[in-house]
Design a protein around this motif. Structure first.
Motif, PDB file in Angstrom:
ATOM      1  N   ARG A 179       5.453  16.258  23.900  1.00  0.00           N
ATOM      2  CA  ARG A 179       4.080  16.497  23.443  1.00  0.00           C
ATOM      3  C   ARG A 179       3.073  15.723  24.311  1.00  0.00           C
ATOM      4  O   ARG A 179       2.049  16.266  24.727  1.00  0.00           O
ATOM      5  CB  ARG A 179       3.957  16.078  21.975  1.00  0.00           C
ATOM      6  N   LEU A 194       2.647  17.339  27.677  1.00  0.00           N
ATOM      7  CA  LEU A 194       1.928  18.614  27.658  1.00  0.00           C
ATOM      8  C   LEU A 194       0.412  18.422  27.563  1.00  0.00           C
ATOM      9  O   LEU A 194      -0.350  19.164  28.184  1.00  0.00           O
ATOM     10  CB  LEU A 194       2.419  19.477  26.490  1.00  0.00           C
ATOM     11  N   ALA A 210       2.629  26.868  24.258  1.00  0.00           N
ATOM     12  CA  ALA A 210       4.068  26.737  24.503  1.00  0.00           C
ATOM     13  C   ALA A 210       4.773  28.083  24.407  1.00  0.00           C
ATOM     14  O   ALA A 210       5.689  28.379  25.185  1.00  0.00           O
ATOM     15  CB  ALA A 210       4.667  25.744  23.512  1.00  0.00           C
ATOM     16  N   ARG A 211       4.359  28.906  23.457  1.00  0.00           N
ATOM     17  CA  ARG A 211       4.981  30.233  23.338  1.00  0.00           C
ATOM     18  C   ARG A 211       4.601  31.118  24.515  1.00  0.00           C
ATOM     19  O   ARG A 211       5.438  31.858  25.049  1.00  0.00           O
ATOM     20  CB  ARG A 211       4.555  30.881  22.028  1.00  0.00           C
ATOM     21  N   VAL A 267       7.828  27.758  26.809  1.00  0.00           N
ATOM     22  CA  VAL A 267       8.282  26.388  26.592  1.00  0.00           C
ATOM     23  C   VAL A 267       8.891  26.241  25.203  1.00  0.00           C
ATOM     24  O   VAL A 267       9.904  25.557  25.010  1.00  0.00           O
ATOM     25  CB  VAL A 267       7.105  25.393  26.782  1.00  0.00           C
ATOM     26  N   ASP A 268       8.293  26.926  24.234  1.00  0.00           N
ATOM     27  CA  ASP A 268       8.757  26.797  22.855  1.00  0.00           C
ATOM     28  C   ASP A 268      10.212  27.243  22.701  1.00  0.00           C
ATOM     29  O   ASP A 268      10.930  26.731  21.832  1.00  0.00           O
ATOM     30  CB  ASP A 268       7.841  27.622  21.934  1.00  0.00           C
ATOM     31  N   TYR A 283       9.317  18.685  19.969  1.00  0.00           N
ATOM     32  CA  TYR A 283       8.238  18.238  20.845  1.00  0.00           C
ATOM     33  C   TYR A 283       8.111  16.711  20.883  1.00  0.00           C
ATOM     34  O   TYR A 283       7.365  16.179  21.707  1.00  0.00           O
ATOM     35  CB  TYR A 283       6.902  18.853  20.402  1.00  0.00           C
ATOM     36  N   LEU A 322       7.212  23.300  31.691  1.00  0.00           N
ATOM     37  CA  LEU A 322       6.384  22.270  31.049  1.00  0.00           C
ATOM     38  C   LEU A 322       5.112  22.006  31.838  1.00  0.00           C
ATOM     39  O   LEU A 322       4.028  21.841  31.263  1.00  0.00           O
ATOM     40  CB  LEU A 322       7.178  20.973  30.890  1.00  0.00           C
ATOM     41  N   CYS A 340       2.760  24.853  31.235  1.00  0.00           N
ATOM     42  CA  CYS A 340       2.150  24.735  29.911  1.00  0.00           C
ATOM     43  C   CYS A 340       1.080  23.646  29.908  1.00  0.00           C
ATOM     44  O   CYS A 340       0.036  23.783  29.264  1.00  0.00           O
ATOM     45  CB  CYS A 340       3.228  24.440  28.878  1.00  0.00           C
TER      46      CYS A 340
END
Length: 636
Positions: free
Chosen positions: A484, A487, A504-505, A509-510, A520, A539, A542
């Motif tokens: 987290r 990001l 993230a989606r 990344v998710d 995260y 990552l 993102c």
């Protein structure tokens, strides 16, 4: 594999300026410095009183013993006459100078009082020395803290050209090892230096109160000790500088070889690397040996002359006691003062040699702090592109070269319209990355203009300009911390959980973060070995997505991932590029087929530009690159 990490020729420079700059860090904390000086002065005062008081106890005991030896019931004068009559002429002068009471013996109550006073004085010395040490620790810690802060700020102001020419290990050595050496040396030297100076002065004063002539005899040795120390320091000085320069060279080599250890093994260069390391390690060992061996000679020389001085004092003092011109307690106190004087003199000589290593490190740090910086900018300069920009980028007759003798970009012009994707391709060394470095002002152009939305980049501060950019590089840099934290690193505002998950989606990344035990909140180490290379790249994409840049730069973002991961990365980059001007540097031409314009760069000039289909139809440089990647692979 190994590059030349040698620094400039090592020379021994005058250290007066370096010492002055180093002292300036200490003088910034005047309150604690005065606390150290006052505590050291008071501790010295109580310490030099100790031998004088103990000398009184010795005198009291000795006089009591002599009194016990004399016949009771007579006066001091009658006892002296009796000594003369019995032929003890040698004791007459000594007894005459004493406060004796024939037949009375030792007054233990008086002796106990003197010893109690001496104990209280010594306790005060310990407490004052503790106060001095505590204040000194804070003083040095604050000074080193200010130095580290300046170094960190300097790193942010240095141009990229500095890091291009100086090995990373050398920079690390100066900013870590040299700073640590300065902190440790100041901690050891500064307090003892102040205390030693006070001790020498205080001891000489006390010696003068006891026996001025004998003091003059004792002081003869001081110039000899100082001369010997000066000669040793002068001989050791250049070797200390060589030692710390060689330390930086070794660190640079180790850091570089550790980073590329897989390449070293792949090409079977272990023996060459070990040989190179041994060579540099020997140079460091030789410089260290010479510096330490020479500096180590200071203390033995000081102790030798100090012992000679002590013997002279005992001989002359004993004669004075026998002649009654000096008490035994005073001789004891004087002998202790001689020892107390010799010890700080030896420490001062030893500290002077230690200081040479400290000054060598300080000189290397000040060289770093004095490196030319990026052109300074006014923080109050108005941001004429405040808010979201459209993304119109114009290069107008831009000129730039890394070396004045080797021109790179001589006259380059092109325009990127808002929301366009501009791909930059070309052979290695053509100047592709240079273009985006100039756009972000990592380097300054030497002619022409680069404008964004009609505003020259020189009319913005670097911070104002770079706030509108997002970058995804080939090297996936992630720091120690949670996923987290990595990001949201590039964002300038609070990021909600909903927005984080949305980004993230969109960048895939998710998909893999959800499978991690802590999600995260998973903590990444520096090398991020918990994730694959493709996952680390996602990552960084993102991270750029969350920063919401107006202009996006993708520099070889898919060059080091496999084909399947490339598809995911490419999809994530397509999402990232929507609604913003993008510059894509790529070797894989398959990733830029849908670019709005492709610039083919060679030798710092645009040799072709157009869409993918247009450039293939021209059968020029782009078509040749394309065939080299695809047609050649099919033929193979």
């Amino acid at each position: 594999m190994a590059r030349n990490t040698s620094t400039a020729p090592v020379t021994s420079k005058p250290r007066r300026h370096t010492l002055k700059r180093l002292i300036a860090y200490i003088l910034q904390d005047k309150i604690r410095l005065w606390a150290v000086i006052i505590a050291a002065g008071l501790a010295t005062y109580t310490m030099v009183l100790g031998p004088k008081i103990l000398g009184q106890a010795t005198t009291a005991i000795f006089e009591g013993l002599i009194s016990k030896m004399l016949p009771a019931g007579v006066t001091k004068e009658q006892a002296i006459e009796g000594l003369k009559a019995s032929g003890h002429e040698s004791m007459v002068d000594m007894v005459a100078s004493m406060d004796v009471h024939p037949g009375s013996g030792v007054d233990f109550t008086h002796v106990a009082q003197i010893l109690a006073l001496a104990g209280a004085v010594f306790i005060c010395t310990v407490l004052l020395r503790w106060i001095q040490g505590w204040s000194l620790t804070r003083l040095v810690s604050n000074a080193v803290h200010r130095m580290r802060k300046q170094i960190e700020e300097k790193l942010d102001r240095l141009p990229l050209s500095y890091f291009d020419r100086v090995p990373r290990g050398e920079v690390m050595s100066r900013t870590t090892n040299d700073v640590d050496n300065i902190g440790q040396t100041l901690q050891q030297v500064l307090g003892e230096f102040i205390f030693s100076v006070f001790t020498v002065v205080g001891v000489i004063i006390m010696m003068l109160t006891i026996a001025p002539v004998l003091t003059a005899v004792s002081l003869i040795v001081i110039p000899v000790i100082l001369l010997a120390a000066y000669l040793v320091i002068r001989a050791a000085q250049p070797h200390f500088f060589k030692q710390w320069s060689a330390t930086g060279t070794v660190n640079a080599h180790v850091e570089e070889m550790f980073t590329g250890h897989m390449v070293v093994r792949a090409y079977g260069q272990e023996s060459h690397v070990i040989e190179e390391f041994d060579k540099r390690n020997r140079e460091l060992a030789q410089a260290s040996f010479k510096a330490q061996a020479l500096s180590g000679a200071t203390m033995p020389l000081t102790q030798f002359f100090g012992n000679v001085n002590f013997v002279m004092v005992v001989i002359f003092g004993g004669i004075k006691v026998l002649h009654g011109t000096m008490t035994l307690g005073d001789l004891q106190a004087f002998s202790q003062y001689v020892r107390q004087m010799n010890q700080p003199l030896g420490q001062l000589s030893s500290m002077a040699t230690m200081l040479q290593g400290c000054l060598a490190s300080a000189e290397r740090i000040f060289e770093f702090l004095d490196e030319p910086e990026e052109e300074s900018e006014s923080e109050s300069q108005p941001d004429v592109l405040a808010g979201r920009m459209q993304g119109l980028v114009q290069f107008d007759h831009v000129k730039f070269s890394y070396d004045v003798h080797k021109p790179l970009i001589e006259d380059l012009s092109f325009t990127a319209q808002p929301d366009q994707t501009i791909a930059i391709v070309g052979p290695t060394g053509a100047g592709k990355t240079t273009l985006v470095n100039l756009l972000m002002r990592f380097y300054e152009i030497q002619g022409g203009t680069i404008a964004i939305d009609g505003v020259s980049t020189r009319d913005l501060t670097r911070a104002q300009l770079r706030r509108h950019f997002g970058m995804v590089l080939q090297d996936t840099w992630l720091f120690d911390g949670t996923i987290r934290e990595n990001l949201v690193y590039g964002t300038h505002e609070e990021v909600s959980e909903e927005r984080l998950l949305e980004a993230a989606r969109a960048t895939h990344v998710d998909d893999f973060v959800r499978r991690l035990p802590q999600g995260y909140d998973t903590i990444l180490t520096q090398d991020s070995s918990e994730l694959s290379l493709g996952e680390r790249q996602l990552l960084t994409i993102c991270r750029a997505f969350l920063s919401q840049p107006d202009i996006l730069i993708l520099d070889e973002a898919t060059s080091s991932v496999d084909t399947r991961t490339e598809t995911l990365v490419q999809h994530a980059m397509n999402e990232l590029r929507k609604g913003r001007t993008s510059f894509v540097i790529a070797h894989r031409l398959s990733t830029i087929r849908d670019a709005d314009r492709i610039l083919v760069v060679n030798h710092g000039a645009i040799v072709e530009q157009g869409t993918h289909d247009e450039l293939l139809a021209k059968q020029g440089a782009y078509a040749e690159l394309y065939r080299a990647q695809f047609a050649g692979a099919v033929e193979d």
